[in-house]
Design an enzyme around this catalytic site. Sequence first.
Site, PDB file in Angstrom:
ATOM      1  N   GLY A 112       1.206  -0.703  -0.019  1.00 25.74           N
ATOM      2  CA  GLY A 112      -0.272  -0.068   0.161  1.00 25.74           C
ATOM      3  C   GLY A 112       0.570   1.331   0.175  1.00 25.74           C
ATOM      4  O   GLY A 112       2.294   1.085   0.388  1.00 25.74           O
ATOM      5  N   GLN A 143       3.057   9.723   1.948  1.00 20.63           N
ATOM      6  CA  GLN A 143       4.099   9.599   2.207  1.00 20.63           C
ATOM      7  C   GLN A 143       5.502   9.752   0.859  1.00 20.63           C
ATOM      8  O   GLN A 143       6.690   9.768   1.015  1.00 20.63           O
ATOM      9  CB  GLN A 143       4.063   7.666   2.221  1.00 20.63           C
ATOM     10  CG  GLN A 143       3.417   7.592   2.926  1.00 20.63           C
ATOM     11  CD  GLN A 143       3.888   5.272   2.916  1.00 20.63           C
ATOM     12  OE1 GLN A 143       2.122   5.119   3.177  1.00 20.63           O
ATOM     13  NE2 GLN A 143       4.724   4.618   3.120  1.00 20.63           N
ATOM     14  N   CYS A 151       6.303  -0.543   7.159  1.00 16.57           N
ATOM     15  CA  CYS A 151       5.740   1.511   6.675  1.00 16.57           C
ATOM     16  C   CYS A 151       6.854   1.362   5.815  1.00 16.57           C
ATOM     17  O   CYS A 151       7.907   1.080   6.262  1.00 16.57           O
ATOM     18  CB  CYS A 151       5.813   2.160   7.543  1.00 16.57           C
ATOM     19  SG  CYS A 151       5.232   4.192   6.987  1.00 16.57           S
ATOM     20  N   LEU A 152       7.247   1.563   4.565  1.00 16.22           N
ATOM     21  CA  LEU A 152       8.040   1.876   3.518  1.00 16.22           C
ATOM     22  C   LEU A 152       8.817   3.894   4.422  1.00 16.22           C
ATOM     23  O   LEU A 152       9.670   3.661   3.767  1.00 16.22           O
ATOM     24  CB  LEU A 152       7.128   1.981   2.035  1.00 16.22           C
ATOM     25  CG  LEU A 152       6.368   0.979   1.851  1.00 16.22           C
ATOM     26  CD1 LEU A 152       5.948   1.482   0.411  1.00 16.22           C
ATOM     27  CD2 LEU A 152       7.980   0.113   0.995  1.00 16.22           C
ATOM     28  N   HIS A 181      -3.805   1.337   7.783  1.00 12.47           N
ATOM     29  CA  HIS A 181      -2.683   2.363   7.753  1.00 12.47           C
ATOM     30  C   HIS A 181      -2.523   3.088   6.855  1.00 12.47           C
ATOM     31  O   HIS A 181      -2.110   3.797   7.453  1.00 12.47           O
ATOM     32  CB  HIS A 181      -1.910   0.833   7.580  1.00 12.47           C
ATOM     33  CG  HIS A 181      -0.213   1.242   7.677  1.00 12.47           C
ATOM     34  ND1 HIS A 181       0.534   0.968   8.216  1.00 12.47           N
ATOM     35  CD2 HIS A 181       0.311   1.797   6.408  1.00 12.47           C
ATOM     36  CE1 HIS A 181       1.774   0.891   7.943  1.00 12.47           C
ATOM     37  NE2 HIS A 181       1.261   2.112   7.321  1.00 12.47           N
ATOM     38  N   GLU A 182      -3.309   3.161   5.957  1.00  8.28           N
ATOM     39  CA  GLU A 182      -2.945   4.303   4.562  1.00  8.28           C
ATOM     40  C   GLU A 182      -3.901   4.946   5.067  1.00  8.28           C
ATOM     41  O   GLU A 182      -4.006   6.528   4.939  1.00  8.28           O
ATOM     42  CB  GLU A 182      -3.312   3.187   3.728  1.00  8.28           C
ATOM     43  CG  GLU A 182      -2.976   2.147   2.887  1.00  8.28           C
ATOM     44  CD  GLU A 182      -1.250   2.436   2.909  1.00  8.28           C
ATOM     45  OE1 GLU A 182      -0.355   3.424   3.221  1.00  8.28           O
ATOM     46  OE2 GLU A 182      -1.105   1.221   2.593  1.00  8.28           O
ATOM     47  N   HIS A 232      -2.363   7.290   7.665  1.00  5.20           N
ATOM     48  CA  HIS A 232      -1.132   8.384   6.332  1.00  5.20           C
ATOM     49  C   HIS A 232      -2.211  10.001   6.502  1.00  5.20           C
ATOM     50  O   HIS A 232      -1.273  11.143   6.350  1.00  5.20           O
ATOM     51  CB  HIS A 232      -0.742   7.663   5.789  1.00  5.20           C
ATOM     52  CG  HIS A 232       0.569   6.646   5.935  1.00  5.20           C
ATOM     53  ND1 HIS A 232       1.974   7.406   6.580  1.00  5.20           N
ATOM     54  CD2 HIS A 232       0.784   5.514   5.373  1.00  5.20           C
ATOM     55  CE1 HIS A 232       2.513   6.038   6.398  1.00  5.20           C
ATOM     56  NE2 HIS A 232       2.336   4.612   5.839  1.00  5.20           N
TER      57      HIS A 232
END
Length: 168
Positions: free
Chosen positions: A46, A51, A92-93, A134-135, A138
């Site tokens: 995702g 981000q 997480c990226l 999670h997204e 963000h």
Amino acid sequence: MALLTILKYPDPRLHTVAKPVAVVDDRVRSIVRQLADTMYDAPGIGLAATQCDIHERIVVVDVSETMNELRVFINPEIVQASLDSKRWEEGCLSVPGVFDEVERPDRVTVRALDEFGQSFTVEADGLLAVCLQHELDHLNGRVFVQHLSRLKQTRIRGKLLKAERELV
Ligand code: GNR
Ligand code: NI
């Protein structure tokens, strides 16, 4: 293929609250394409526009094993969340190398617009439910480490700042 740069925690820009998309047009579809390319390149399951320093409510997700089932969520909203919750190990990226358990509702119903501006609803459980929550965090300026203890957050911040310094 235009890849976007992924902001790394503790970059303060990760805490920006994203603005709703007013019109789903070619400009927005271009952002979706770049987010998808960046997510698959990373690779991740995702990616939220936040981000990549784009503060609009756009998310791409692909939780398929073969990584060929792109799902696009524009202006996503959680319209229902289960009362029962589950702990899941998240990564997480924007927080490379850090994995820890977060407790979240087990199932969520999410309503969003697709890349053509069409409204749809999904009932998500398992990894998709974790990923969507999670997204959405963000887009609201929240990184998963903020669900962990202050002590862990401090340690993670220190670890990532050190890793950044050592790259220079
Ligand atoms: O690639 C990702 N994996 C992942 C694993 C468990 C819970 C959430 C995620 S999302 C993450 C990609 C990312 O950082 N999205 O914002
Ligand atoms: Ni993330």
